[in-house]
Every structure is written in structure tokens, then in C-alpha cells.
Design an enzyme around this catalytic site. Sequence first.
Site, PDB file in Angstrom:
ATOM      1  N   HIS A 274       0.832  -1.214   0.000  1.00  0.00           N
ATOM      2  CA  HIS A 274       0.000   0.000   0.000  1.00  0.00           C
ATOM      3  C   HIS A 274       0.863   1.260   0.000  1.00  0.00           C
ATOM      4  CE1 HIS A 274      -3.014  -2.860   1.304  1.00  0.00           C
ATOM      5  NE2 HIS A 274      -2.561  -2.921   2.525  1.00  0.00           N
ATOM      6  N   ASP A 325      -4.782  -9.361   0.220  1.00  0.00           N
ATOM      7  CA  ASP A 325      -4.906  -8.633   1.487  1.00  0.00           C
ATOM      8  C   ASP A 325      -6.088  -9.079   2.343  1.00  0.00           C
ATOM      9  OD1 ASP A 325      -4.822  -6.818   3.543  1.00  0.00           O
ATOM     10  OD2 ASP A 325      -4.573  -5.047   2.296  1.00  0.00           O
TER      11      ASP A 325
END
Length: 458
Positions: A274, A325
Site C-alpha cells: 500500500h 490482502d
Amino acid sequence: MNASTPQRYFAADAWLPDGWARNVVFNVDAAGMIEDVALGGDALGAEILRGPVIPAMPNLHSHAFQRAMAGLTQRAGSHADSFWSWRECMYRFVERLTPDDIEVIATQLYIELLQQGYTSVGEFHYLHHDARGRRYRDPAETSRRIIGAAQCAGIELSLLPVLYRHAGFGGEAPSEAQRRFVCTLEDYARIVEALGGERAYVLGFAPHSLRAVTPESLEQLLALRAAVAPQAPLHLHIAEQQREVEDCLAWSGLRPVEWLLQNVSVDGSWCLVHATHMRDIEAVSLATRGAVVGLCPSTEADLGDGIFNAEAFVMAGGRIGIGSDSQVGVSPWAELRGFEYSQRLQRRRRNVFVQQADVSVGAELYRCAQLGGAQALGQPVMGLAPGQRADWVVLNMDDPALVEQAPQTLLDAAVFGPAQRPVRDVMVGGHWRVRDGVHPGAEAALPAYRKTLRRLLA
Ligand code: NGQ
Ligand code: ZN
């Protein structure tokens, strides 16, 4: 482990590092590695692959237990919902999970990942202690459940035990809700030690985020890695939320990526998960370090993170990979599409990832994420080439979205077309794990998963 006899495979169409080739013969050795690749061969004595073959996708970022939360956080709360309120839900969910639950959920997830064409997974694993924060007798108790699940499903694992120390920048004391994952450095070293010498998986190191470790504990983690496994992958969450950037600025005067680049020697063993919020200048300097940016487009969209600065990073030669994720998506095809679509929506243009004329965006996205994922996980899966593991996906040419597509447009059709089952067969290290879109363990895994969910949701 998993040794078998050498095998020979024939593919009418194979996507090799240089592009599509016709009539390709692969020899796979008893350890499941590709020994050689011959062009223009014949099928004599070979198993014929039932469609075009491409290298399988690595999934570089997974929190397996979150698979069981998918769908449970889509109701507005009393305040404005955000990443942070989602995280509160996640903390409450974590309290209920036993080691058995973790294994059952991870097994279900890993089977789903294989069926979609992922053959290796980076498990960013931080649920180290019991629900009250007490140490298990075996410090690697929950890590072993992840390993067990990966072995049961037959997916290759890069296990990334996480160092989680603090609630925020500057060493803020952790909260009650974080007690299942908070570790001292000694705890962390014990987990790594308990995981032992001979491993059937890649071991990596994962400081959770700059929020969760101090510069000192980050340095200690790096020293431990240097002593135990100096080449091991290093993963951390970097700049997912705007608030994280602001808190980092308040703490250090630098943005997270800036701080990391100035204080740590970031190189190709790093995976920055991220790296959503980067200025152009950060994106360019990160790109030159050779680190991989871990993108999780479905999760990042679900959590309202923001849009990755792809243009600056990719133009500067930056490397990317994809991850599932929080498991709101388990398909590499959807992740790649989500990534490109977010860029198009933001820029009001098309074909953003590749701007050279006449290059397939689907193929370029896939190729970059495939290589970046392999690098980030330390797995020998850099394409269908000698010396790489035989991890591949045979595409399903009976999916209406793929019928009659030439190799040159196949990846575009699989990523951007309305493909429902682009994957026919999946091989991992010389073993078929998925046939006709189905994993043979799927039927047995589901009742166990159902039973676990029934209890967790009661
Ligand atoms: C995680 N997930 O570790 O599961 C995090 C939430 C945090 C994402 N960042 C916890 N997507 O970052 O503090
Ligand atoms: Zn994460």
C-alpha cells in the site's frame, strides 16, 4: 518433499519470457523445477496441456483470517466509516479466532486462491498470541497453522511473521485490542527461532508499519534478519491512509516513504505494501531502489484508501505486484482490472499502464505483477524458463470471454473481458493442484469452513 518423477509437457501455445511461442516442450525435474524449454518440439511422450499456458501469479500480501470477515463490514456505522472503523471491526473479529479456526479459514482461502490462478502466497502473519494476549506454549503455534493450511492446499508459502509493537508513531502504547499481535523483540526472535532451520517455505520479515515499530525496533528486526537470513524478503505496510501520512509528518517531518528511504537502505528485498500515498518524487526514488510496491486494489478500494500514483512510479521503472490482502477479492484477474480501472477513472483516459502503441495492457499488467510478486516473495517463479519452478496456469479456452482469442489478446480478455472461469488447470512445482477449475480438496474444505463460520458468526 513432494518429489516425483521427471515429466515432459507439451503446450501448443506458451507464454515465455520473450512472448508467445508455438509448440513448446517443458521438461520438469523430480523437484518440480523447469529443466528446459524447447521450441518447435512435438508432443511425443509428453502430457499435452489443455490450453495456452502462462506463468502463475504470486499473491504477495494476504491476511488469511480476514477471509472469514468478507461481507461483514459493509454496513454504515454511527460515525463516518473509514479504514479505522473497519479496523475496529477486525479487532473484534480477531478475539474469537482459535488456532484451529485460523487453519480452517486459511485452508479454504488458499484453495480459492489456487483455483483463481495464484500459486504462491505471502502471508503477512501477525496473530501470534491467544485472544487474551497470552503466549502459546509454542511461540510459532499460529504460524504452524498457516504452514499446515498451505501444505494442505498445496500452495507455496512465503511466511512473513510480523513485528507489531506500537499503536502509533513515536512508540505509542498498544491498545487492548492489539494484544493478540503485540510482540517484544524477544518474542519475535523466539517465533523465528521456533520456525527452525529446514523449511518447506520461504521465511521473510515484516515490521507491520512505521506506525507499529519505532526506528530502534526496526533496526533490531533488521539485525535479526542479517543474522538469520540476510537475503530474506522484507515487507511492511507503508502509506495506505492519508492520516498515516499526516501522523508520520507530525512525528518526523517526513512522509512515510520519504522517512523509509532516508533512514533504511531499501533495496530489491523490500516490498512496500500500500504505497498508496506517494508524491512523484517519492515514487521516483522508490522506483530506483528496485523495491516492489504491493498493490491490493480490491482491498484498497473497499477500505477507501486512495489511488496509487502509478504513473510516476511505473514511468520511472518501478516494480509492482498484487495481493489479496483482506480477501474481499481472491482473483488476480480482478486485482489487475481494479488497478487499471482506478487509474482510468482518475485520469479519464484509457490504457494507462502501458502507453506504447499496440502493446497489450492486460499482458503487461500480468507480466509486471508476476515478476514483481516473484521478487517480493523470494519464490523461484520468474516466468516459464529453465531454473524456475513449474508453477503455471492453463487458460480455459471454453470460457466464452476467451473463445477464439489469439494469444496476443488472451490476457486482455482474461483481465478485462467478462471471463468467469479463465483458469482451467493449475500446476504448482510439477503437481496439478487444480483441474477444470476445481481443487480436489475444495469439497472437503467447505464443510469445515462452514462449521467454523457458523460458530464465528453466531
Ligand atoms: C492489517 N490491513 O494488518 O490487517 C491491516 C490493518 C493496520 C490493511 N492495512 C491494520 N489493509 O494497518 O493497522
Ligand atoms: Zn495488510
